[in-house]
Motif scaffolding. Structure first.
Motif, PDB file in Angstrom:
ATOM      1  N   ALA A 102       1.752 -20.212  -4.065  1.00 37.12           N
ATOM      2  CA  ALA A 102       2.248 -18.839  -4.145  1.00 37.12           C
ATOM      3  C   ALA A 102       2.438 -18.257  -2.743  1.00 37.12           C
ATOM      4  O   ALA A 102       3.449 -17.601  -2.469  1.00 37.12           O
ATOM      5  N   LEU A 103       1.498 -18.513  -1.848  1.00 37.64           N
ATOM      6  CA  LEU A 103       1.620 -17.999  -0.480  1.00 37.64           C
ATOM      7  C   LEU A 103       2.830 -18.593   0.228  1.00 37.64           C
ATOM      8  O   LEU A 103       3.461 -17.925   1.044  1.00 37.64           O
ATOM      9  N   GLU A 104       3.157 -19.832  -0.083  1.00 37.89           N
ATOM     10  CA  GLU A 104       4.323 -20.462   0.533  1.00 37.89           C
ATOM     11  C   GLU A 104       5.625 -19.834   0.040  1.00 37.89           C
ATOM     12  O   GLU A 104       6.639 -19.883   0.727  1.00 37.89           O
ATOM     13  N   LYS A 105       5.600 -19.221  -1.151  1.00 32.52           N
ATOM     14  CA  LYS A 105       6.795 -18.571  -1.706  1.00 32.52           C
ATOM     15  C   LYS A 105       6.781 -17.054  -1.494  1.00 32.52           C
ATOM     16  O   LYS A 105       7.708 -16.367  -1.893  1.00 32.52           O
ATOM     17  N   ALA A 106       5.724 -16.548  -0.885  1.00 37.18           N
ATOM     18  CA  ALA A 106       5.573 -15.104  -0.707  1.00 37.18           C
ATOM     19  C   ALA A 106       6.695 -14.528   0.144  1.00 37.18           C
ATOM     20  O   ALA A 106       7.164 -15.157   1.093  1.00 37.18           O
ATOM     21  N   GLN A 107       7.121 -13.326  -0.244  1.00 40.04           N
ATOM     22  CA  GLN A 107       8.138 -12.594   0.495  1.00 40.04           C
ATOM     23  C   GLN A 107       7.477 -11.355   1.104  1.00 40.04           C
ATOM     24  O   GLN A 107       6.842 -10.578   0.396  1.00 40.04           O
ATOM     25  N   TYR A 108       7.635 -11.204   2.399  1.00 37.65           N
ATOM     26  CA  TYR A 108       7.053 -10.080   3.120  1.00 37.65           C
ATOM     27  C   TYR A 108       8.166  -9.102   3.487  1.00 37.65           C
ATOM     28  O   TYR A 108       9.226  -9.514   3.942  1.00 37.65           O
ATOM     29  N   LYS A 109       7.879  -7.810   3.278  1.00 38.88           N
ATOM     30  CA  LYS A 109       8.866  -6.781   3.571  1.00 38.88           C
ATOM     31  C   LYS A 109       8.176  -5.613   4.260  1.00 38.88           C
ATOM     32  O   LYS A 109       6.988  -5.373   4.037  1.00 38.88           O
ATOM     33  N   VAL A 110       8.932  -4.888   5.055  1.00 32.04           N
ATOM     34  CA  VAL A 110       8.444  -3.637   5.615  1.00 32.04           C
ATOM     35  C   VAL A 110       9.041  -2.528   4.767  1.00 32.04           C
ATOM     36  O   VAL A 110      10.254  -2.481   4.555  1.00 32.04           O
ATOM     37  N   ILE A 111       8.169  -1.676   4.248  1.00 34.46           N
ATOM     38  CA  ILE A 111       8.611  -0.588   3.377  1.00 34.46           C
ATOM     39  C   ILE A 111       8.156   0.746   3.966  1.00 34.46           C
ATOM     40  O   ILE A 111       7.259   0.795   4.802  1.00 34.46           O
ATOM     41  N   ASN A 112       8.754   1.801   3.526  1.00 38.57           N
ATOM     42  CA  ASN A 112       8.370   3.134   3.958  1.00 38.57           C
ATOM     43  C   ASN A 112       7.252   3.619   3.046  1.00 38.57           C
ATOM     44  O   ASN A 112       7.481   4.294   2.054  1.00 38.57           O
ATOM     45  N   ASN A 113       6.021   3.231   3.389  1.00 35.68           N
ATOM     46  CA  ASN A 113       4.877   3.527   2.530  1.00 35.68           C
ATOM     47  C   ASN A 113       3.742   4.148   3.339  1.00 35.68           C
ATOM     48  O   ASN A 113       2.582   3.876   3.086  1.00 35.68           O
ATOM     49  N   GLY A 114       4.053   4.914   4.343  1.00 38.36           N
ATOM     50  CA  GLY A 114       3.013   5.594   5.105  1.00 38.36           C
ATOM     51  C   GLY A 114       2.092   4.650   5.836  1.00 38.36           C
ATOM     52  O   GLY A 114       2.504   3.907   6.712  1.00 38.36           O
ATOM     53  N   ASP A 115       0.824   4.644   5.439  1.00 39.71           N
ATOM     54  CA  ASP A 115      -0.205   3.878   6.146  1.00 39.71           C
ATOM     55  C   ASP A 115      -0.147   2.378   5.902  1.00 39.71           C
ATOM     56  O   ASP A 115      -0.755   1.613   6.658  1.00 39.71           O
ATOM     57  N   GLU A 116       0.486   1.935   4.848  1.00 38.68           N
ATOM     58  CA  GLU A 116       0.544   0.511   4.522  1.00 38.68           C
ATOM     59  C   GLU A 116       1.998   0.065   4.392  1.00 38.68           C
ATOM     60  O   GLU A 116       2.510  -0.114   3.290  1.00 38.68           O
ATOM     61  N   PRO A 117       2.657  -0.164   5.527  1.00 41.80           N
ATOM     62  CA  PRO A 117       4.094  -0.457   5.484  1.00 41.80           C
ATOM     63  C   PRO A 117       4.445  -1.908   5.137  1.00 41.80           C
ATOM     64  O   PRO A 117       5.618  -2.199   4.908  1.00 41.80           O
ATOM     65  N   TYR A 118       3.468  -2.782   5.083  1.00 42.37           N
ATOM     66  CA  TYR A 118       3.774  -4.189   4.788  1.00 42.37           C
ATOM     67  C   TYR A 118       3.548  -4.463   3.308  1.00 42.37           C
ATOM     68  O   TYR A 118       2.504  -4.134   2.754  1.00 42.37           O
TER      69      TYR A 118
END
Length: 85
Positions: A9-25
């Motif tokens: 699952a970690l190998e298929k994980a998609q990481y994004k930066v979002i507009n979420n205040g304190d937790e943008p990842y």
């Protein structure tokens, strides 16, 4: 079995930066509906995702719900091992 599933699952994980205040990842795996996490850093989001995935796996096993394969990795429990109430 569990470690290999989580690693796949970690190998298929998609990481994004979002507009979420304190937790943008934000991290998710499209094949695993409903499993996602956020964090202040990519590493924190990854750690939070692992924890969320572990809880998601446990819930599926507890409720005897099927887990989708991730790549060629699956988790299943023999019905012989499930106690009958």
């Amino acid at each position: 079995m569990f470690a290999e599933y989580i690693q796949a699952a970690l190998e298929k994980a998609q990481y994004k930066v979002i507009n979420n205040g304190d937790e943008p990842y934000f991290v998710d795996v499209p094949e695993l509906d409903g499993v996602w996490a956020t964090g202040c850093t990519i590493e924190e989001a990854r750690c939070n995702f692992i924890e969320a995935l572990e809880d998601w796996i446990a819930a599926h096993l507890f409720w005897n719900l099927p887990l989708p394969p991730v790549g060629n990795h699956t988790i299943s429990v023999s019905k012989e091992l499930i106690p009958v109430a």
